[in-house]
Motif scaffolding. Structure first.
Motif, PDB file in Angstrom:
ATOM      1  N   LEU A   5       0.830  -1.212   0.000  1.00 26.70           N
ATOM      2  CA  LEU A   5       0.000   0.000   0.000  1.00 26.70           C
ATOM      3  C   LEU A   5       0.864   1.262   0.000  1.00 26.70           C
ATOM      4  O   LEU A   5       0.493   2.269   0.603  1.00 26.70           O
ATOM      5  N   GLU A   6       1.998   1.198  -0.654  1.00 20.26           N
ATOM      6  CA  GLU A   6       2.912   2.340  -0.688  1.00 20.26           C
ATOM      7  C   GLU A   6       2.170   3.594  -1.172  1.00 20.26           C
ATOM      8  O   GLU A   6       1.426   3.549  -2.141  1.00 20.26           O
ATOM      9  N   GLY A   7       2.354   4.684  -0.441  1.00 23.25           N
ATOM     10  CA  GLY A   7       1.669   5.926  -0.803  1.00 23.25           C
ATOM     11  C   GLY A   7       0.372   6.145  -0.046  1.00 23.25           C
ATOM     12  O   GLY A   7      -0.170   7.246  -0.028  1.00 23.25           O
ATOM     13  N   GLU A   8      -0.160   5.083   0.576  1.00 24.02           N
ATOM     14  CA  GLU A   8      -1.372   5.217   1.390  1.00 24.02           C
ATOM     15  C   GLU A   8      -0.966   5.530   2.840  1.00 24.02           C
ATOM     16  O   GLU A   8       0.139   5.216   3.269  1.00 24.02           O
ATOM     17  N   THR A   9      -1.887   6.154   3.581  1.00 17.73           N
ATOM     18  CA  THR A   9      -1.595   6.502   4.978  1.00 17.73           C
ATOM     19  C   THR A   9      -1.951   5.347   5.893  1.00 17.73           C
ATOM     20  O   THR A   9      -3.104   4.922   5.938  1.00 17.73           O
ATOM     21  N   LEU A  10      -0.945   4.851   6.616  1.00 20.50           N
ATOM     22  CA  LEU A  10      -1.184   3.833   7.639  1.00 20.50           C
ATOM     23  C   LEU A  10      -1.029   4.477   9.008  1.00 20.50           C
ATOM     24  O   LEU A  10      -0.409   5.530   9.135  1.00 20.50           O
ATOM     25  N   HIS A  11      -1.613   3.844  10.018  1.00 19.29           N
ATOM     26  CA  HIS A  11      -1.595   4.399  11.376  1.00 19.29           C
ATOM     27  C   HIS A  11      -1.007   3.378  12.341  1.00 19.29           C
ATOM     28  O   HIS A  11      -0.550   2.323  11.941  1.00 19.29           O
ATOM     29  N   GLY A  12      -1.059   3.694  13.618  1.00 17.56           N
ATOM     30  CA  GLY A  12      -0.557   2.794  14.645  1.00 17.56           C
ATOM     31  C   GLY A  12       0.833   3.211  15.100  1.00 17.56           C
ATOM     32  O   GLY A  12       1.546   3.936  14.393  1.00 17.56           O
ATOM     33  N   THR A  13       1.217   2.744  16.277  1.00 18.26           N
ATOM     34  CA  THR A  13       2.498   3.169  16.861  1.00 18.26           C
ATOM     35  C   THR A  13       3.438   2.027  17.230  1.00 18.26           C
ATOM     36  O   THR A  13       4.643   2.230  17.306  1.00 18.26           O
ATOM     37  N   LEU A  14       2.903   0.822  17.443  1.00 17.81           N
ATOM     38  CA  LEU A  14       3.765  -0.279  17.884  1.00 17.81           C
ATOM     39  C   LEU A  14       4.850  -0.595  16.854  1.00 17.81           C
ATOM     40  O   LEU A  14       5.987  -0.881  17.207  1.00 17.81           O
ATOM     41  N   TRP A  15       4.496  -0.529  15.577  1.00 19.27           N
ATOM     42  CA  TRP A  15       5.466  -0.875  14.531  1.00 19.27           C
ATOM     43  C   TRP A  15       6.681   0.050  14.571  1.00 19.27           C
ATOM     44  O   TRP A  15       7.795  -0.338  14.233  1.00 19.27           O
ATOM     45  N   ARG A  16       6.443   1.288  15.010  1.00 18.26           N
ATOM     46  CA  ARG A  16       7.527   2.272  15.055  1.00 18.26           C
ATOM     47  C   ARG A  16       8.354   2.100  16.336  1.00 18.26           C
ATOM     48  O   ARG A  16       9.584   2.152  16.316  1.00 18.26           O
ATOM     49  N   ALA A  17       7.676   1.901  17.457  1.00 14.49           N
ATOM     50  CA  ALA A  17       8.363   1.837  18.756  1.00 14.49           C
ATOM     51  C   ALA A  17       8.950   0.460  19.043  1.00 14.49           C
ATOM     52  O   ALA A  17       9.948   0.345  19.753  1.00 14.49           O
ATOM     53  N   GLY A  18       8.302  -0.580  18.498  1.00 17.04           N
ATOM     54  CA  GLY A  18       8.742  -1.941  18.800  1.00 17.04           C
ATOM     55  C   GLY A  18       8.192  -2.425  20.134  1.00 17.04           C
ATOM     56  O   GLY A  18       7.635  -1.651  20.925  1.00 17.04           O
ATOM     57  N   LEU A  19       8.337  -3.720  20.384  1.00 14.18           N
ATOM     58  CA  LEU A  19       7.872  -4.301  21.643  1.00 14.18           C
ATOM     59  C   LEU A  19       8.828  -3.918  22.770  1.00 14.18           C
ATOM     60  O   LEU A  19      10.045  -3.923  22.576  1.00 14.18           O
ATOM     61  N   PRO A  20       8.317  -3.581  23.949  1.00 17.74           N
ATOM     62  CA  PRO A  20       9.199  -3.229  25.055  1.00 17.74           C
ATOM     63  C   PRO A  20       9.954  -4.453  25.579  1.00 17.74           C
ATOM     64  O   PRO A  20       9.488  -5.588  25.427  1.00 17.74           O
ATOM     65  N   LYS A  21      11.094  -4.227  26.193  1.00 16.69           N
ATOM     66  CA  LYS A  21      11.907  -5.337  26.709  1.00 16.69           C
ATOM     67  C   LYS A  21      11.170  -6.118  27.796  1.00 16.69           C
ATOM     68  O   LYS A  21      11.473  -7.283  28.041  1.00 16.69           O
ATOM     69  N   THR A  22      10.208  -5.462  28.439  1.00 19.88           N
ATOM     70  CA  THR A  22       9.467  -6.128  29.520  1.00 19.88           C
ATOM     71  C   THR A  22       8.358  -7.030  28.988  1.00 19.88           C
ATOM     72  O   THR A  22       7.686  -7.711  29.751  1.00 19.88           O
ATOM     73  N   PHE A  23       8.154  -7.001  27.666  1.00 22.20           N
ATOM     74  CA  PHE A  23       7.045  -7.779  27.082  1.00 22.20           C
ATOM     75  C   PHE A  23       7.470  -9.231  27.008  1.00 22.20           C
ATOM     76  O   PHE A  23       8.361  -9.606  26.273  1.00 22.20           O
ATOM     77  N   GLY A  24       6.801 -10.099  27.807  1.00 21.53           N
ATOM     78  CA  GLY A  24       7.259 -11.488  27.954  1.00 21.53           C
ATOM     79  C   GLY A  24       6.628 -12.443  26.983  1.00 21.53           C
ATOM     80  O   GLY A  24       6.086 -12.068  25.944  1.00 21.53           O
ATOM     81  N   ALA A  25       6.677 -13.699  27.334  1.00 22.02           N
ATOM     82  CA  ALA A  25       6.168 -14.776  26.467  1.00 22.02           C
ATOM     83  C   ALA A  25       4.644 -14.794  26.416  1.00 22.02           C
ATOM     84  O   ALA A  25       4.059 -15.580  25.699  1.00 22.02           O
ATOM     85  N   ILE A  26       4.027 -13.900  27.176  1.00 19.04           N
ATOM     86  CA  ILE A  26       2.563 -13.908  27.286  1.00 19.04           C
ATOM     87  C   ILE A  26       1.864 -13.744  25.940  1.00 19.04           C
ATOM     88  O   ILE A  26       0.759 -14.195  25.738  1.00 19.04           O
ATOM     89  N   ALA A  27       2.552 -13.065  24.984  1.00 21.49           N
ATOM     90  CA  ALA A  27       1.913 -12.792  23.700  1.00 21.49           C
ATOM     91  C   ALA A  27       1.925 -14.014  22.792  1.00 21.49           C
ATOM     92  O   ALA A  27       1.223 -14.046  21.808  1.00 21.49           O
ATOM     93  N   HIS A  28       2.739 -15.017  23.115  1.00 26.36           N
ATOM     94  CA  HIS A  28       2.937 -16.086  22.141  1.00 26.36           C
ATOM     95  C   HIS A  28       2.091 -17.301  22.454  1.00 26.36           C
ATOM     96  O   HIS A  28       2.565 -18.353  22.839  1.00 26.36           O
ATOM     97  N   HIS A  29       0.773 -17.126  22.267  1.00 28.17           N
ATOM     98  CA  HIS A  29      -0.159 -18.225  22.517  1.00 28.17           C
ATOM     99  C   HIS A  29      -0.464 -18.980  21.237  1.00 28.17           C
ATOM    100  O   HIS A  29      -1.097 -20.009  21.277  1.00 28.17           O
ATOM    101  N   ALA A  30      -0.104 -18.391  20.096  1.00 31.29           N
ATOM    102  CA  ALA A  30      -0.551 -18.960  18.811  1.00 31.29           C
ATOM    103  C   ALA A  30       0.063 -20.335  18.590  1.00 31.29           C
ATOM    104  O   ALA A  30       1.180 -20.588  18.966  1.00 31.29           O
TER     105      ALA A  30
END
Length: 312
Positions: A287-312
């Protein structure tokens, strides 16, 4: 307040609500890649498109093909948007798991968006229910009440009118109902109040909330809805989308930001956030040229973010 739920579902609506409001027409093979990668990242509910005339939304002309592909993926619940009986017939034919029928509680927006009054939409839902039952299909019908917190065309939308529409949809045969802040006017206090009142009418059949981040309040509104008992939320990858007939309605809640917030709070979504961020990067390139939003992609996951996210 009651305890927060232990599990939530993020319904990905970027392939419909996101793509309908941008100029780029994404090739079908890219959409299929998107669906496959979202499924691999743990997303289990995806709205793949809309059965509307292709001349009106060429971006969504391949919806039947996408439903057919999505139905081959294990445990994926496949939904589509349908504005009328003809769209519903196509959804039944495609064997979608759910059809979402948009009803705007704002009469002005309803006429602009669907060329029908809210009550005419309710009558159409009754016809859809009759067609569904006659066909023997298992496709669920969800009445999605838009502009539930206000409207750019009409201004204030009375909560009593939202609740009247909700009761009418259930009476007409909708299996479930949802609330949408189409133009980003909601605030957490208003969300809590309306969701509590709506649950008084619909109970567990109030199945989902849909928030736009137009004024930066999408995640705050999600939290208020969570507190009031909602456990399913619409979101779009990269926060793309909005309604073409609602001026200024930029950006949905971002799927990756929402997945991160919930996981970081200890609420299971089944989503592998790193995989979701990798998919976001691919979609951003398409989608180059289109406006995307959100902030996590820019900041990245914090170092304190544990294995809790990996349920998949």
């Amino acid at each position: 307040m009651p305890p927060l739920p232990q599990r939530c579902v993020i319904r990905e609506v970027g392939l419909r609500d996101g793509l309908q409001s941008i100029q780029t027409v994404l090739p079908t093979e890219h959409k299929i890649e998107w669906i496959r990668a979202a499924h691999e990242a743990g997303q289990r509910e995806i709205e793949v498109g809309s059965f509307v005339p292709a001349r009106l939304l060429p971006q969504l002309a391949d919806t039947a093909e996408l439903v057919a592909y999505a139905k081959t993926l294990p445990d994926l619940f496949v939904s589509v948007l349908v504005p009328n009986l003809k769209g519903a017939e196509r959804a039944l034919e495609a064997q979608a798991d759910l059809m979402l029928v948009p009803l705007s509680a704002s009469e002005a927006h309803s006429l602009a968006n669907l060329r029908k009054t809210p009550d005419e939409v309710v009558a159409e839902v009754a016809r859809m229910r009759a067609a569904r039952d006659a066909s023997g299909a298992k496709t669920l019908i969800e009445g999605g009440i838009g502009t539930a917190f206000g409207c750019t065309l009409q201004g204030r939308v009375e909560p009593a009118e939202v609740l009247r529409c909700m009761q009418a949809l259930l009476d007409a045969g909708a299996d479930r109902v949802s609330l949408a802040d189409t133009v980003g006017y909601a605030n957490p206090a208003a969300v809590r109040e309306l969701v509590e009142a709506a649950r008084g009418i619909a109970g567990e059949r109030l199945c989902c909330a849909h928030f736009h981040d137009t004024r930066g309040l999408a995640l705050a509104n999600v939290y208020a809805a969570l507190e009031a008992g909602v456990t399913r939320f619409d979101a779009t990858l990269g926060g793309i989308g909005g309604c073409p007939h609602a001026p200024g309605a930029s950006g949905n809640a971002s799927s990756e930001d929402l997945a991160f917030m919930l996981a970081d709070m200890g609420i299971d979504t089944g989503i592998d956030i790193e995989r979701l961020l990798a998919l976001r990067a691919r979609v951003a390139a398409w989608l180059e040229g289109e406006t995307l939003h959100g902030t996590l992609w820019r900041a990245g996951l914090p170092k304190t973010f544990g294995a809790i996210a990996h349920h998949a």
